[in-house]
Design a protein around this motif. Structure first.
Motif, PDB file in Angstrom:
ATOM      1  N   GLU A  82       0.824  -1.202   0.000  1.00  0.00           N
ATOM      2  CA  GLU A  82       0.000   0.000   0.000  1.00  0.00           C
ATOM      3  C   GLU A  82       0.866   1.263   0.000  1.00  0.00           C
ATOM      4  OE1 GLU A  82      -3.172   0.099  -0.314  1.00  0.00           O
ATOM      5  OE2 GLU A  82      -3.925  -1.867   0.320  1.00  0.00           O
ATOM      6  N   ASP A  83       0.608   2.162  -0.913  1.00  0.00           N
ATOM      7  CA  ASP A  83       1.307   3.448  -0.957  1.00  0.00           C
ATOM      8  C   ASP A  83       0.557   4.448  -0.076  1.00  0.00           C
ATOM      9  OD1 ASP A  83       3.251   2.541  -2.777  1.00  0.00           O
ATOM     10  OD2 ASP A  83       1.900   2.911  -4.459  1.00  0.00           O
ATOM     11  N   VAL A  84       0.844   4.423   1.205  1.00  0.00           N
ATOM     12  CA  VAL A  84       0.117   5.251   2.167  1.00  0.00           C
ATOM     13  C   VAL A  84       0.633   6.689   2.109  1.00  0.00           C
ATOM     14  CG1 VAL A  84      -0.476   5.568   4.599  1.00  0.00           C
ATOM     15  CG2 VAL A  84      -0.260   3.257   3.649  1.00  0.00           C
ATOM     16  N   ASP A  85      -0.268   7.601   1.792  1.00  0.00           N
ATOM     17  CA  ASP A  85       0.096   9.012   1.677  1.00  0.00           C
ATOM     18  C   ASP A  85      -0.139   9.789   2.960  1.00  0.00           C
ATOM     19  OD1 ASP A  85       0.656   8.863  -1.184  1.00  0.00           O
ATOM     20  OD2 ASP A  85      -1.504   8.613  -1.427  1.00  0.00           O
ATOM     21  N   ALA A  86      -1.059   9.336   3.794  1.00  0.00           N
ATOM     22  CA  ALA A  86      -1.368  10.038   5.043  1.00  0.00           C
ATOM     23  C   ALA A  86      -1.813   9.024   6.079  1.00  0.00           C
ATOM     24  CB  ALA A  86      -2.459  11.088   4.830  1.00  0.00           C
ATOM     25  N   LEU A  87      -1.522   9.339   7.342  1.00  0.00           N
ATOM     26  CA  LEU A  87      -1.815   8.432   8.447  1.00  0.00           C
ATOM     27  C   LEU A  87      -2.531   9.201   9.548  1.00  0.00           C
ATOM     28  CD1 LEU A  87      -1.425   5.676   9.897  1.00  0.00           C
ATOM     29  CD2 LEU A  87       0.847   6.477  10.596  1.00  0.00           C
ATOM     30  N   TYR A  88      -3.721   8.738   9.883  1.00  0.00           N
ATOM     31  CA  TYR A  88      -4.522   9.357  10.933  1.00  0.00           C
ATOM     32  C   TYR A  88      -4.660   8.398  12.112  1.00  0.00           C
ATOM     33  CZ  TYR A  88      -6.232  12.960   7.638  1.00  0.00           C
ATOM     34  OH  TYR A  88      -6.335  14.003   6.752  1.00  0.00           O
ATOM     35  N   VAL A  89      -4.771   8.962  13.317  1.00  0.00           N
ATOM     36  CA  VAL A  89      -4.975   8.165  14.517  1.00  0.00           C
ATOM     37  C   VAL A  89      -6.000   8.868  15.399  1.00  0.00           C
ATOM     38  CG1 VAL A  89      -2.640   7.184  14.495  1.00  0.00           C
ATOM     39  CG2 VAL A  89      -3.084   9.301  15.765  1.00  0.00           C
ATOM     40  N   SER A  90      -6.557   8.124  16.345  1.00  0.00           N
ATOM     41  CA  SER A  90      -7.495   8.736  17.287  1.00  0.00           C
ATOM     42  C   SER A  90      -6.728   9.342  18.453  1.00  0.00           C
ATOM     43  CB  SER A  90      -8.500   7.691  17.795  1.00  0.00           C
ATOM     44  OG  SER A  90      -7.959   6.936  18.853  1.00  0.00           O
ATOM     45  N   THR A  91      -7.462   9.927  19.378  1.00  0.00           N
ATOM     46  CA  THR A  91      -6.850  10.555  20.549  1.00  0.00           C
ATOM     47  C   THR A  91      -6.514   9.547  21.642  1.00  0.00           C
ATOM     48  OG1 THR A  91      -9.125  11.077  21.179  1.00  0.00           O
ATOM     49  CG2 THR A  91      -7.817  12.861  20.251  1.00  0.00           C
ATOM     50  N   LEU A  92      -6.903   8.280  21.466  1.00  0.00           N
ATOM     51  CA  LEU A  92      -6.601   7.274  22.476  1.00  0.00           C
ATOM     52  C   LEU A  92      -5.208   6.688  22.244  1.00  0.00           C
ATOM     53  CD1 LEU A  92      -9.772   7.562  22.548  1.00  0.00           C
ATOM     54  CD2 LEU A  92      -9.774   5.300  23.573  1.00  0.00           C
ATOM     55  N   VAL A  93      -4.505   6.447  23.321  1.00  0.00           N
ATOM     56  CA  VAL A  93      -3.093   6.084  23.234  1.00  0.00           C
ATOM     57  C   VAL A  93      -2.865   4.820  22.428  1.00  0.00           C
ATOM     58  CG1 VAL A  93      -3.104   4.809  25.431  1.00  0.00           C
ATOM     59  CG2 VAL A  93      -0.971   5.803  24.587  1.00  0.00           C
ATOM     60  N   ARG A  94      -3.804   3.884  22.451  1.00  0.00           N
ATOM     61  CA  ARG A  94      -3.574   2.606  21.779  1.00  0.00           C
ATOM     62  C   ARG A  94      -3.473   2.753  20.264  1.00  0.00           C
ATOM     63  NH1 ARG A  94      -8.564   2.328  24.421  1.00  0.00           N
ATOM     64  NH2 ARG A  94     -10.477   2.035  23.206  1.00  0.00           N
ATOM     65  N   THR A  95      -4.174   3.707  19.683  1.00  0.00           N
ATOM     66  CA  THR A  95      -4.058   3.888  18.240  1.00  0.00           C
ATOM     67  C   THR A  95      -2.725   4.538  17.884  1.00  0.00           C
ATOM     68  OG1 THR A  95      -5.152   6.061  18.209  1.00  0.00           O
ATOM     69  CG2 THR A  95      -6.558   4.106  18.000  1.00  0.00           C
ATOM     70  N   GLN A  96      -2.261   5.429  18.729  1.00  0.00           N
ATOM     71  CA  GLN A  96      -0.990   6.095  18.464  1.00  0.00           C
ATOM     72  C   GLN A  96       0.179   5.120  18.605  1.00  0.00           C
ATOM     73  OE1 GLN A  96      -1.001   9.848  20.720  1.00  0.00           O
ATOM     74  NE2 GLN A  96      -3.225   9.856  20.514  1.00  0.00           N
ATOM     75  N   GLN A  97       0.099   4.219  19.593  1.00  0.00           N
ATOM     76  CA  GLN A  97       1.124   3.185  19.722  1.00  0.00           C
ATOM     77  C   GLN A  97       1.102   2.244  18.518  1.00  0.00           C
ATOM     78  OE1 GLN A  97      -0.099   1.705  23.710  1.00  0.00           O
ATOM     79  NE2 GLN A  97       2.039   2.003  24.265  1.00  0.00           N
ATOM     80  N   THR A  98      -0.095   1.917  18.051  1.00  0.00           N
ATOM     81  CA  THR A  98      -0.221   1.002  16.920  1.00  0.00           C
ATOM     82  C   THR A  98       0.348   1.620  15.652  1.00  0.00           C
ATOM     83  OG1 THR A  98      -2.214   0.020  17.881  1.00  0.00           O
ATOM     84  CG2 THR A  98      -1.857  -0.331  15.522  1.00  0.00           C
ATOM     85  N   ALA A  99       0.126   2.907  15.461  1.00  0.00           N
ATOM     86  CA  ALA A  99       0.555   3.578  14.235  1.00  0.00           C
ATOM     87  C   ALA A  99       2.046   3.908  14.216  1.00  0.00           C
ATOM     88  CB  ALA A  99      -0.240   4.866  14.050  1.00  0.00           C
ATOM     89  N   ALA A 100       2.692   3.930  15.375  1.00  0.00           N
ATOM     90  CA  ALA A 100       4.076   4.409  15.450  1.00  0.00           C
ATOM     91  C   ALA A 100       5.035   3.665  14.523  1.00  0.00           C
ATOM     92  CB  ALA A 100       4.564   4.360  16.894  1.00  0.00           C
ATOM     93  N   PRO A 101       5.032   2.330  14.484  1.00  0.00           N
ATOM     94  CA  PRO A 101       5.969   1.656  13.566  1.00  0.00           C
ATOM     95  C   PRO A 101       5.698   1.976  12.099  1.00  0.00           C
ATOM     96  CG  PRO A 101       5.196   0.141  15.259  1.00  0.00           C
ATOM     97  CD  PRO A 101       4.338   1.357  15.345  1.00  0.00           C
ATOM     98  N   LEU A 102       4.436   2.076  11.714  1.00  0.00           N
ATOM     99  CA  LEU A 102       4.093   2.399  10.331  1.00  0.00           C
ATOM    100  C   LEU A 102       4.529   3.822  10.003  1.00  0.00           C
ATOM    101  CD1 LEU A 102       2.700   1.551   7.696  1.00  0.00           C
ATOM    102  CD2 LEU A 102       0.545   2.403   8.660  1.00  0.00           C
ATOM    103  N   ALA A 103       4.312   4.741  10.946  1.00  0.00           N
ATOM    104  CA  ALA A 103       4.725   6.120  10.731  1.00  0.00           C
ATOM    105  C   ALA A 103       6.241   6.216  10.540  1.00  0.00           C
ATOM    106  CB  ALA A 103       4.286   6.987  11.913  1.00  0.00           C
ATOM    107  N   ALA A 104       6.980   5.493  11.358  1.00  0.00           N
ATOM    108  CA  ALA A 104       8.440   5.520  11.249  1.00  0.00           C
ATOM    109  C   ALA A 104       8.910   4.916   9.936  1.00  0.00           C
ATOM    110  CB  ALA A 104       9.056   4.781  12.428  1.00  0.00           C
ATOM    111  N   ALA A 105       8.289   3.811   9.532  1.00  0.00           N
ATOM    112  CA  ALA A 105       8.707   3.127   8.305  1.00  0.00           C
ATOM    113  C   ALA A 105       8.417   3.951   7.064  1.00  0.00           C
ATOM    114  CB  ALA A 105       8.008   1.772   8.213  1.00  0.00           C
TER     115      ALA A 105
END
Length: 238
Positions: free
Chosen positions: A46-69
Motif C-alpha cells: 500500500e502506498d500510504v500518503d497520510a496516516l490518521y490516529v485517534s486521541t486514544l493512546v492505543r491507536t498512536q502506539q499502533t501507528a508508530a511503527p508504520l509512521a516511522a517506516a
C-alpha cells in the motif's frame, strides 16, 4: 480515495473484555506491540500518503511503527476515537457488551437518534467520523490509513459502505490490527473492497486471516487458560 481502516493492537482492556472508550485508554500489551510492529510489512503493498490516529493512546502506539517506516507524521483526530460507552464505561459483562453493540448497529441501520446510555447518539458519532473522512478526501491523498477502533470501524462501514450491511458487520468482528479497505469519497459514496483480507462479495479464503498481522500472532501467546468467548458481535468492539 483508498481508505485503510485499521483496528488498534491488543490492549490490556481487551484481555479483560472491558468497554474502554474514554481518554487516554489502555496501552498495548506486549502482543499488541508486536502486532503494531508487523503493520509496515503487512501494508507493504500500500502506498500510504497520510496516516490518521485517534486521541486514544492505543491507536498512536499502533501507528508508530508504520509512521516511522513511511516517514509519516500521524494526524491525531478526536473524530476517530471509539464510540463512547457512556454509563457502560469499563464494564465487562455480556449485557453491557450486547447493549453497546446493539446501539451501535442501530445507528448503522438509520436509528441515529438513539443514544448510548450516558453517551453520544448516532448523529454525533457518525458526524465526527464523517468529518475525518471528508478531511482526508479533501487532502488529495490517494491512499489514507486510519488507525481507529473496532466498534467505530464496524458501525461506520455498515452505515456508509454501499456493500456492507448490519448483519455482515455484526457477524464479522475485527481482530486487533485487522484492516478494512474501502474506496470512494464522501460525495460519491464508499465501497468496501476487503474485510480482514477477505474480498467483499467474493470467495473467502480459508487462510484469509494470514493477511492481517493479528490473524496469526507474531509470536506464540503465553501459555494459560483459554480466553472466555464473548457474546456474538461483541468481540473487536474497542
Amino acid at each position: 480515495m483508498r481508505l485503510l481502516l485499521i483496528r488498534h493492537g491488543e490492549t490490556f482492556s481487551n484481555l479483560r473484555r472491558l468497554l474502554d472508550t474514554a481518554l487516554p485508554g489502555a496501552a498495548l500489551t506486549p502482543l499488541g506491540l508486536r502486532q503494531a510492529a508487523a503493520l509496515p510489512a503487512a501494508l507493504a503493498g500500500e502506498d500510504v500518503d497520510a496516516l490518521y490516529v485517534s486521541t486514544l493512546v492505543r491507536t498512536q502506539q499502533t501507528a508508530a511503527p508504520l509512521a516511522a517506516a513511511r516517514g509519516l507524521e500521524p494526524l491525531v483526530r478526536g473524530g476517530l476515537r471509539e464510540l463512547s460507552a457512556g454509563d457502560l464505561e469499563l464494564r465487562g459483562d455480556d449485557a453491557a457488551a450486547e447493549l453497546y453493540m446493539r446501539t451501535a448497529f442501530a445507528w448503522s441501520a438509520g436509528d441515529t437518534g438513539l443514544r448510548m446510555p450516558g453517551g453520544e447518539n448516532g448523529v454525533e458519532a457518525l458526524a465526527r467520523l464523517d468529518a475525518v473522512m471528508a478531511e482526508a478526501a479533501g487532502s488529495g491523498a490517494g491512499t489514507v490509513a486510519m488507525v481507529s477502533h473496532g466498534a467505530a470501524i464496524r458501525m461506520w462501514t455498515a452505515a456508509r459502505a454501499e456493500n456492507v450491511d448490519v448483519p455482515f458487520a455484526a457477524a464479522h468482528p475485527l481482530d486487533n490490527t485487522a484492516v478494512v479497505v474501502l474506496e470512494g469519497t464522501p460525495e460519491e459514496g464508499w465501497k468496501a473492497l476487503s474485510w480482514m483480507g477477505a474480498p467483499i462479495g467474493g470467495p473467502v479464503r480459508a487462510d484469509h486471516r494470514a493477511d492481517s498481522p493479528a490473524g496469526r500472532p507474531v509470536t506464540p501467546p503465553p501459555v494459560g487458560p483459554p480466553p472466555v468467548s464473548p457474546p456474538p458481535g461483541a468481540a473487536g468492539l474497542d
